[in-house]
Design a protein around this motif. Structure first.
Motif, short mmCIF file in Angstrom:
data_model
loop_
_atom_site.label_atom_id
_atom_site.label_comp_id
_atom_site.label_asym_id
_atom_site.label_seq_id
_atom_site.Cartn_x
_atom_site.Cartn_y
_atom_site.Cartn_z
N GLY A 354 42.09 -10.06 23.63
CA GLY A 354 41.22 -9.14 24.72
C GLY A 354 42.31 -8.55 25.61
N GLY A 355 43.59 -8.81 25.44
CA GLY A 355 44.77 -8.27 26.26
C GLY A 355 44.54 -6.52 26.01
N SER A 356 44.96 -6.14 27.17
CA SER A 356 44.88 -4.24 27.12
C SER A 356 46.47 -3.91 27.40
N GLY A 357 47.09 -4.51 28.01
CA GLY A 357 48.49 -4.17 28.42
C GLY A 357 48.54 -3.21 29.40
N MET A 358 46.91 -3.25 30.40
CA MET A 358 47.27 -2.35 31.59
C MET A 358 47.68 -3.07 32.82
N GLY A 359 47.82 -4.42 32.73
CA GLY A 359 48.20 -5.14 34.00
C GLY A 359 49.51 -4.96 34.47
N MET A 360 50.38 -4.69 33.89
CA MET A 360 51.99 -4.48 34.22
C MET A 360 51.90 -3.02 34.90
N LEU A 361 51.31 -2.22 34.14
CA LEU A 361 51.19 -0.70 34.60
C LEU A 361 50.58 -0.58 35.87
N PHE A 362 49.28 -1.21 36.06
CA PHE A 362 48.76 -1.41 37.31
C PHE A 362 49.63 -2.00 38.49
N CYS A 363 50.38 -2.87 38.16
CA CYS A 363 51.28 -3.56 39.24
C CYS A 363 52.31 -2.56 39.40
N HIS A 364 52.95 -1.79 38.59
CA HIS A 364 53.96 -1.00 38.81
C HIS A 364 53.47 0.18 39.73
N ARG A 365 52.30 0.51 39.35
CA ARG A 365 51.81 1.72 40.02
C ARG A 365 51.60 1.38 41.69
N VAL A 366 50.74 0.17 41.95
CA VAL A 366 50.67 -0.28 43.06
C VAL A 366 52.02 -0.50 44.05
N ILE A 367 53.11 -0.93 43.49
CA ILE A 367 54.38 -1.18 44.19
C ILE A 367 54.96 -0.13 44.41
N THR A 368 55.06 0.81 43.56
CA THR A 368 55.80 2.24 43.43
C THR A 368 55.27 3.01 44.63
N SER A 369 53.83 2.84 44.69
CA SER A 369 53.03 3.61 45.64
C SER A 369 53.39 3.10 47.12
N LEU A 370 54.10 2.03 47.24
CA LEU A 370 54.43 1.46 48.63
C LEU A 370 55.73 1.70 48.81
N GLY A 371 56.40 2.33 47.83
CA GLY A 371 58.03 2.70 47.93
C GLY A 371 58.78 1.74 47.51
N GLY A 372 58.25 0.85 46.73
CA GLY A 372 59.04 -0.65 45.90
C GLY A 372 59.28 -0.24 44.89
N SER A 373 59.62 -1.30 43.99
CA SER A 373 59.82 -1.04 42.69
C SER A 373 59.59 -2.57 42.16
N ILE A 374 59.88 -2.58 40.70
CA ILE A 374 59.69 -4.14 39.77
C ILE A 374 60.51 -4.17 38.79
N GLY A 375 61.10 -5.32 38.80
CA GLY A 375 62.13 -5.67 37.87
C GLY A 375 61.69 -6.93 37.22
N VAL A 376 61.84 -6.76 35.63
CA VAL A 376 61.60 -7.96 34.99
C VAL A 376 62.76 -7.98 33.91
N HIS A 377 63.02 -9.61 34.20
CA HIS A 377 64.06 -10.16 33.36
C HIS A 377 63.64 -11.25 32.43
N SER A 378 64.03 -11.28 31.19
CA SER A 378 63.33 -12.16 30.35
C SER A 378 64.29 -12.50 29.27
N ASN A 379 64.33 -13.80 28.94
CA ASN A 379 65.07 -14.21 27.71
C ASN A 379 64.11 -15.07 26.86
N LEU A 380 64.27 -14.75 25.45
CA LEU A 380 63.37 -15.43 24.69
C LEU A 380 63.67 -16.77 24.56
N GLY A 381 62.86 -17.75 24.56
CA GLY A 381 62.74 -19.14 24.62
C GLY A 381 63.11 -19.82 26.02
#
Length: 401
Positions: A354-381
């Motif tokens: 049931g995942g749609s992939g819209m969650g991070m897009l929504f978060c990005h839209r909200v934060i950038t509309s406030l003049g901010g930004s989002i960073g994602v750092h990830s390492n497998l495992g």
């Protein structure tokens, strides 16, 4: 506003800035362009039809329309009426001789004309009126953009909310269906007593508790949307909100699965004031927490952990520190090919569930509309950390007392 400040606003603006002067006398147009062209961006036309043709091509650039009243064919008032309907951001000025004054005043009373300048034009007064009118036009555009952003945010929130509410309500429906299937009528003559069979001790109470948590969460999400809709319609200013209060709200209202709350650790010592309203930011933080726990459930580490921290961090090397909120887990991490697409398109590794992939897009839209930004750092495992960077303010930090 000084002349230097005015020039800075108009030259640096991508919005309307042109003064369009309309007069059927060619010499009057040449005189106006020569006299005011050094301070303003001036265009001239010789009649109503020519002016409307120019506006059809460059209406977004025009801030002020200054037109003569008496012209062959349609007069200046007719032109201003058309501009009022089709180009509402344009400030509408009318030039008139003394003999036309009564007609001009009638047009002002009808709302077609905002200001009237008598011929011959007074130089100092005309310059002042043009400056003020450009400022009015810029403000109208700003207000219209604000309305459009609110409407867009509302549409985004509604779509995301519909998806987010579906999951907890589906879980509630599943638990209720399971209890209905296990329901058995009393056979010992006890009227008013129903029996629900348990597959193991305590599982009925577990289903009731879990359904209640998800119903409460769904109600919270709906309340969030209703508040957003009310604020958008009224144009209410955002109330001050401490980041620690937002984190606490998620901690208290999020429907944790059994044991998940024990995995959560929080550090709010570097508290700060958030921009924007609680409702959208609550949805953002709930989304990040949900994503983290889903990842932890998918490939559980020996000791699952989720950490939320308020801090100060730079979005990129060389940039100043900003107020920031991090959500980090020690789950399986995100594959590089997925990580690179998170903020630009709907992408999910959970489509089958049931995942749609819209969650991070929504978060990005909200934060950038406030003049901010989002960073994602990830390492497998090793896990994933999402950082919300909030725009600098005069003083967003909260001092300890």
């Amino acid at each position: 506003m000084t002349q230097e400040e005015y020039k800075g606003v108009t030259e640096g603006s991508r919005g309307p800035h042109v003064v369009l002067m309309v007069d059927d006398e060619p010499q009057a147009c040449k005189w106006f362009a020569r006299l005011y062209g050094g301070e303003f961006a001036v265009l001239t036309t010789g009649g109503v039809d020519e002016a409307l043709a120019l506006l059809a091509q460059r209406g977004h650039e025009v801030a002020v329309l200054l037109t003569d009243y008496s012209m062959p064919g349609r007069d200046g008032v007719a032109l201003l009426g058309e501009v009022r309907r089709s180009y509402p951001h344009v400030a509408r000025l009318l030039m008139s001789a003394y003999a036309d004054k009564d007609v001009a005043m009638s047009a002002i009373n009808q709302g077609q004309v905002e200001k009237m300048l008598e011929k011959p034009l007074d130089d100092a007064l005309t310059r002042q009126v043009l400056k003020e009118s450009i400022a009015v036009s810029l403000e109208r555009v700003r207000q219209q953009q604000l309305v459009e952003r609110r409407a867009s945010a509302l549409r985004d929130t509604l779509g995301f909310l519909a998806h987010e509410v579906t999951s907890p309500l589906a879980t509630v429906r599943g638990y209720l269906s399971a209890m209905r299937d296990r329901h058995r009528d009393s056979h010992d003559g006890q009227d008013g007593v129903a029996h629900i069979e348990q597959q193991k001790p305590g599982d009925v109470l577990f289903m009731i508790d879990a359904a209640q948590r998800r119903a409460t969460y769904a109600q919270s999400l709906v309340s969030t949307f209703v508040q957003s809709a009310r604020d958008a319609s009224r144009g209410d200013a955002s109330a001050n909100l401490l980041a620690s209060d937002l984190v606490r709200a998620v901690q208290e209202e999020y429907p944790f699965e059994p044991g998940e709350a024990d995995c959560l650790s929080i550090d709010t010592s570097a508290d700060f004031t958030l921009p924007g309203r609680r409702d959208l930011l609550f949805l953002v933080l709930c989304t990040l927490v949900k994503n983290a726990f889903i990842a932890l459930r998918t490939t559980p580490p020996l000791r699952p952990a989720l950490h939320i921290e308020l801090t100060r961090a730079a979005p990129a090397t060389g940039l100043p520190l900003q107020a920031a909120l991090t959500v980090g887990d020690n789950g399986p991490g995100i594959a590089p090919e997925v990580l690179s697409r998170l903020m630009v398109e709907p992408v999910t590794t959970r489509a089958e569930s049931g995942g749609s992939g819209m969650g991070m897009l929504f978060c990005h839209r909200v934060i950038t509309s406030l003049g901010g930004s989002i960073g994602v750092h990830s390492n497998l495992g090793q896990g994933t950390t999402v950082t919300l960077y909030f725009p600098p303010a005069q003083d967003t930090s909260v001092e300890e007392t």
